[in-house]
Design an enzyme around this catalytic site. Structure first.
Site, PDB file in Angstrom:
ATOM      1  N   VAL A 229      31.953  35.252  19.362  1.00 52.39           N
ATOM      2  CA  VAL A 229      33.354  35.697  19.239  1.00 52.39           C
ATOM      3  C   VAL A 229      34.313  34.550  19.097  1.00 52.39           C
ATOM      4  O   VAL A 229      36.025  35.146  19.290  1.00 52.39           O
ATOM      5  CB  VAL A 229      33.380  37.047  20.203  1.00 52.39           C
ATOM      6  CG1 VAL A 229      32.723  37.929  19.654  1.00 52.39           C
ATOM      7  CG2 VAL A 229      33.576  36.513  21.665  1.00 52.39           C
ATOM      8  N   ARG A 231      34.815  30.831  17.377  1.00 52.15           N
ATOM      9  CA  ARG A 231      35.207  30.646  15.762  1.00 52.15           C
ATOM     10  C   ARG A 231      33.732  31.257  14.953  1.00 52.15           C
ATOM     11  O   ARG A 231      32.802  30.706  15.081  1.00 52.15           O
ATOM     12  CB  ARG A 231      36.123  29.431  15.523  1.00 52.15           C
ATOM     13  CG  ARG A 231      37.304  29.530  16.010  1.00 52.15           C
ATOM     14  CD  ARG A 231      38.231  29.926  14.872  1.00 52.15           C
ATOM     15  NE  ARG A 231      39.707  30.055  15.201  1.00 52.15           N
ATOM     16  CZ  ARG A 231      40.056  31.086  15.376  1.00 52.15           C
ATOM     17  NH1 ARG A 231      39.226  32.406  15.479  1.00 52.15           N
ATOM     18  NH2 ARG A 231      41.864  31.526  16.158  1.00 52.15           N
ATOM     19  N   ASP A 255      31.336  38.985  14.615  1.00 54.93           N
ATOM     20  CA  ASP A 255      32.828  38.727  14.544  1.00 54.93           C
ATOM     21  C   ASP A 255      33.724  37.927  13.910  1.00 54.93           C
ATOM     22  O   ASP A 255      34.986  38.366  13.267  1.00 54.93           O
ATOM     23  CB  ASP A 255      33.556  38.899  16.187  1.00 54.93           C
ATOM     24  CG  ASP A 255      34.853  39.641  15.816  1.00 54.93           C
ATOM     25  OD1 ASP A 255      35.085  41.175  14.833  1.00 54.93           O
ATOM     26  OD2 ASP A 255      36.095  39.318  16.304  1.00 54.93           O
ATOM     27  N   GLU A 260      36.501  33.961   5.326  1.00 49.91           N
ATOM     28  CA  GLU A 260      36.971  35.616   6.070  1.00 49.91           C
ATOM     29  C   GLU A 260      37.753  35.851   5.038  1.00 49.91           C
ATOM     30  O   GLU A 260      38.724  35.444   4.919  1.00 49.91           O
ATOM     31  CB  GLU A 260      37.822  35.350   7.430  1.00 49.91           C
ATOM     32  CG  GLU A 260      36.650  35.205   8.547  1.00 49.91           C
ATOM     33  CD  GLU A 260      37.305  35.321   9.667  1.00 49.91           C
ATOM     34  OE1 GLU A 260      38.131  35.859   9.772  1.00 49.91           O
ATOM     35  OE2 GLU A 260      36.715  35.068  10.949  1.00 49.91           O
ATOM     36  N   HIS A 279      36.382  40.116  12.444  1.00 56.28           N
ATOM     37  CA  HIS A 279      37.099  39.846  13.153  1.00 56.28           C
ATOM     38  C   HIS A 279      38.118  40.386  14.129  1.00 56.28           C
ATOM     39  O   HIS A 279      39.746  40.399  14.058  1.00 56.28           O
ATOM     40  CB  HIS A 279      38.001  38.446  12.321  1.00 56.28           C
ATOM     41  CG  HIS A 279      38.692  37.320  13.226  1.00 56.28           C
ATOM     42  ND1 HIS A 279      39.289  36.348  12.709  1.00 56.28           N
ATOM     43  CD2 HIS A 279      38.968  37.478  14.276  1.00 56.28           C
ATOM     44  CE1 HIS A 279      39.517  34.780  12.972  1.00 56.28           C
ATOM     45  NE2 HIS A 279      39.297  36.302  14.436  1.00 56.28           N
ATOM     46  N   SER A 281      37.400  41.620  17.496  1.00 57.60           N
ATOM     47  CA  SER A 281      36.967  41.744  19.422  1.00 57.60           C
ATOM     48  C   SER A 281      37.776  41.626  20.249  1.00 57.60           C
ATOM     49  O   SER A 281      37.622  41.988  21.096  1.00 57.60           O
ATOM     50  CB  SER A 281      35.992  40.710  19.686  1.00 57.60           C
ATOM     51  OG  SER A 281      36.778  39.303  19.631  1.00 57.60           O
TER      52      SER A 281
END
Length: 323
Positions: A229, A231, A255, A260, A279, A281
């Site tokens: 969670v 990077r 996550d 992305e 992404h 969390s």
């Protein structure tokens, strides 16, 4: 004396909500990345709502009055560049908004793995009745990589759920109030295999980028689950794919990713013991209002010449003062 600063709000097409509260204390300009070079001259501050934007370096030569940048994110690795690092401009972040939500999210992922909830949902979609035996989390061990406020919130949450928690950070110690023992990230391969869960909650810095590589993954125990969670760049993604295929670890919950959204062709999508989330969390109901509230607190201090909270050490890439 209270001044009325000029603030540019950098957004990605959707400005922050509830900005009427901010407008009472500043002259506001709104800008997308393309518009920032035209809007930043004369501005005292930039509120970076679009924290993935790479517009600041391009606009930097036009920033003739800028003294403060605030990020609507805890991580600031995408914002720091050489000219900003070497300048007197103060950088602050949104530390504190995401700590507890992310800790709860990590606990949810631990429970999902232990109770095999992801398989249950897949079997339900297939209308397939398949009895299985699951695991306890009480007494399991977790290594939290990253000893900042988010890592500490995760440590407290997992400890309360019955896990034995150890930290990994820059400096080894044995008397930490949240982790007890903290081991060095430089020696991660030596002790990662002792843990059932490895949780990545560190910022992206030159020291942490690529931290989870083939060597470290090969040292994992086959029962280990990796949760990221922090990077995406903390993990060498191709190495993780190969480690999962080779059975070096039991699963991964991701996550964040180095690219992305995660591309559809990534093999991670098809792996049964991999949980993928977009992404999210730290994003709970009301989180955007909390981000604006935090910026307002700093803006009021900035206008009266007071001390700002969450000042980032631009050389290290994160806030170094106690939470």
């Amino acid at each position: 004396m209270v001044n009325t600063p000029t603030v540019v709000v950098l957004h990605d097409g959707t400005p922050p909500p509830e900005m009427a509260r901010i407008a009472e204390h500043a002259e506001l300009r709104y800008a997308t990345g393309d518009e920032l070079p035209q809007q930043i001259p004369g501005a005292d501050a930039v509120f970076v709502w679009a924290f993935r934007s790479d517009a600041l370096p391009t606009a930097w030569p036009h920033a003739d009055k800028l003294t403060w940048i605030h990020s609507a994110s805890a991580g600031v690795d995408r914002l720091i560049f050489d000219q900003l690092r070497d300048s007197p401009v103060t950088l602050t972040n949104s530390r504190g908004v995401f700590d507890q939500p992310m800790a709860e999210y990590v606990l949810g992922l631990v429970l999902t793995f232990a109770k095999d909830l992801h398989t249950t949902l897949r079997q339900q979609d297939r209308k397939n009745w398949q009895h299985r035996v699951t695991e306890r989390i009480h007494g399991k061990s977790a290594l939290i990589v990253g000893t900042g406020p988010i890592g500490r919130a995760i440590a407290r949450q997992l400890t309360a759920a019955g896990l034995r928690v150890t930290g990994a950070g820059r400096r080894e110690r044995t008397d930490d109030p949240d982790f007890g023992q903290v081991r060095s990230t430089d020696r991660l391969a030596e002790h990662i295999g002792e843990h059932d869960y490895v949780v990545l909650a560190a910022p992206r810095t030159p020291q942490t980028e690529g931290l989870i590589n083939a060597e470290v993954l090969a040292a994992c125990h086959p029962r280990t689950r990796l949760i990221n969670v922090g990077r995406g760049e903390l993990v060498v993604q191709p190495d993780l794919v190969e480690a999962l295929r080779a059975g070096h670890l039991a699963g991964a919950a991701l996550d964040v990713f180095d690219a992305e959204p995660l591309p559809p062709e990534s093999p991670l999508w098809e792996m049964p013991d991999v949980l993928i989330s977009p992404h999210m969390s730290g994003d709970t109901a009301g989180w955007t209002d909390e981000l604006v509230d935090l910026f307002l607190t700093n803006l009021q201090a900035f206008a009266r010449g007071g001390e700002l909270v969450n000042i980032v050490d631009k050389q290290r890439g994160y806030v170094t003062t106690p939470a």
